[in-house]
Enzyme design. Structure first.
Site, PDB file in Angstrom:
ATOM      1  N   ARG A 240     -10.026  -4.594 -37.808  1.00 16.74           N
ATOM      2  CA  ARG A 240     -10.128  -3.220 -38.275  1.00 16.74           C
ATOM      3  C   ARG A 240      -9.308  -2.333 -37.351  1.00 16.74           C
ATOM      4  O   ARG A 240      -9.303  -2.513 -36.134  1.00 16.74           O
ATOM      5  CB  ARG A 240     -11.584  -2.741 -38.305  1.00 16.74           C
ATOM      6  N   GLU A 269      -5.350   4.423 -42.833  1.00 17.86           N
ATOM      7  CA  GLU A 269      -4.787   3.635 -43.927  1.00 17.86           C
ATOM      8  C   GLU A 269      -4.886   4.411 -45.238  1.00 17.86           C
ATOM      9  O   GLU A 269      -5.951   4.965 -45.525  1.00 17.86           O
ATOM     10  CB  GLU A 269      -5.508   2.289 -44.054  1.00 17.86           C
ATOM     11  N   HIS A 288      -2.341  -4.235 -44.948  1.00 17.79           N
ATOM     12  CA  HIS A 288      -3.712  -4.752 -45.067  1.00 17.79           C
ATOM     13  C   HIS A 288      -3.800  -5.828 -46.155  1.00 17.79           C
ATOM     14  O   HIS A 288      -4.636  -5.768 -47.068  1.00 17.79           O
ATOM     15  CB  HIS A 288      -4.689  -3.610 -45.366  1.00 17.79           C
TER      16      HIS A 288
END
Length: 325
Positions: A240, A269, A288
């Protein structure tokens, strides 16, 4: 109340009210597979409150006795659900895919693929300074859960000696050694009397992989002091983005503690186009994608959990809500 009794009561609730709600956040392409799974078990799909909610949104889990996250992350659900709600999550084949991602970038770095792609584009034949095995074969994986363990096994295959860092420091056969993260965060602690465990071999480390979930405890846990212990490492973050602050990473890059960063996750993000990270040649960004969840992963996780519930067993996919994962 025993876990077995709790699971039997949940099974009774499912049989009395066999309803499932798919949250709006469930991928459109997954809905057919999940609907087919539910119907195969006599469960009715509804857009209202249901016994089982498949979602990451607490507002779609109202009244549910069982909530299943279609992803591995539960940071939005865990603090919002009542304590008596069973929360399960999807891991599936994600650890293996993430391990493959890490291994790909480690080998790309070792084999200088960026250089040879550039040479190929300009018809340049330059056999000088060929790739050679690294003079340091240490790798550190911070986070020793399912993702971290799969990464460790992959890195050991290509010759890395892998040390895991975790909160407990509990041994894990996937790693050559596991140490408490607190000792790495406070290196002076290992010098105190009574600490005879193996120490982190920072000088021998070439690769550092962050495989941490998002919890209040992991936010900003990768400190400048921790990175200061390393020298010229390839840092890869697949956990993360909250674990590593952007300014901390930039400082480590500027001082040479990190020679290259491969980031599949970032603090923000999507990453702002104005972020300095986009403009650094020593940073590689991927959006991601290292551990994308497949619909078959979600179906398999639900099938296993339902089987275990009906056997009176707490599902292996049940989240440790007090830990946030």
């Amino acid at each position: 109340m025993t876990s077995e009794l709790t699971m039997h009561r949940l099974d009774g609730t499912l049989r009395a009210s066999p309803t499932v709600r798919l949250g709006d956040d469930v991928e459109p392409g997954w809905r057919d597979a999940l609907t087919a799974w539910a119907r195969s078990h006599g469960l009715e799909i509804t857009d209202r409150d249901a016994t089982l909610a498949i979602t990451t949104r607490p507002d779609h889990a109202n009244g549910a006795a069982w909530v299943h996250s279609p992803y591995a992350g539960i940071e939005h659900l865990a603090p919002a659900l009542p304590g008596d709600v069973l929360l399960t999550r999807t891991t599936g084949t994600m650890p293996e895919r993430i391990a493959e991602y890490v291994l790909a970038w480690v080998l790309a770095d070792r084999w200088q693929t960026a250089r040879y792609l550039a040479d190929s584009a300009t018809a340049t034949w330059d056999p000088s300074d060929p790739p050679v095995p690294p003079d340091r074969n240490g790798a550190v994986v911070i986070g020793t859960g399912a993702m971290g363990s799969a990464i460790a096994r992959a890195l050991r295959v290509v010759g890395h000696r892998v040390t895991g860092l975790s909160r407990s420091g509990r041994p894990d056969d996937a790693f050559d050694a596991v140490l408490p993260l607190a000792r790495a965060l406070d290196p002076a602690d290992s010098e105190r009397p009574g600490h005879d465990e193996a120490r982190l071999d920072a000088p021998g480390t070439d690769v550092v992989v962050l495989a941490l979930p998002h919890t209040p405890q992991t936010a900003g846990v990768i400190t400048p002091e921790l990175l200061q212990t390393f020298d010229g490492v390839h840092l890869i973050n697949i956990g993360r983005g909250s674990a590593l602050r952007t300014d901390t990473l930039l400082h480590a890059l500027d001082t040479g503690r990190v020679r290259h960063a491969t980031l599949d996750v970032t603090e923000q993000e999507p990453l702002d186009p104005a972020s300095l990270l986009w403009r650094r040649p020593d940073v590689t960004i991927t959006p991601h994608i290292s551990g994308l969840t497949l619909p078959s992963d979600v179906v398999a996780a639900l099938e296993e959990a339902l089987t275990q519930i009906r056997a009176g067993v707490r599902p292996t996919s049940a989240a440790a809500r007090e830990r946030g994962y």
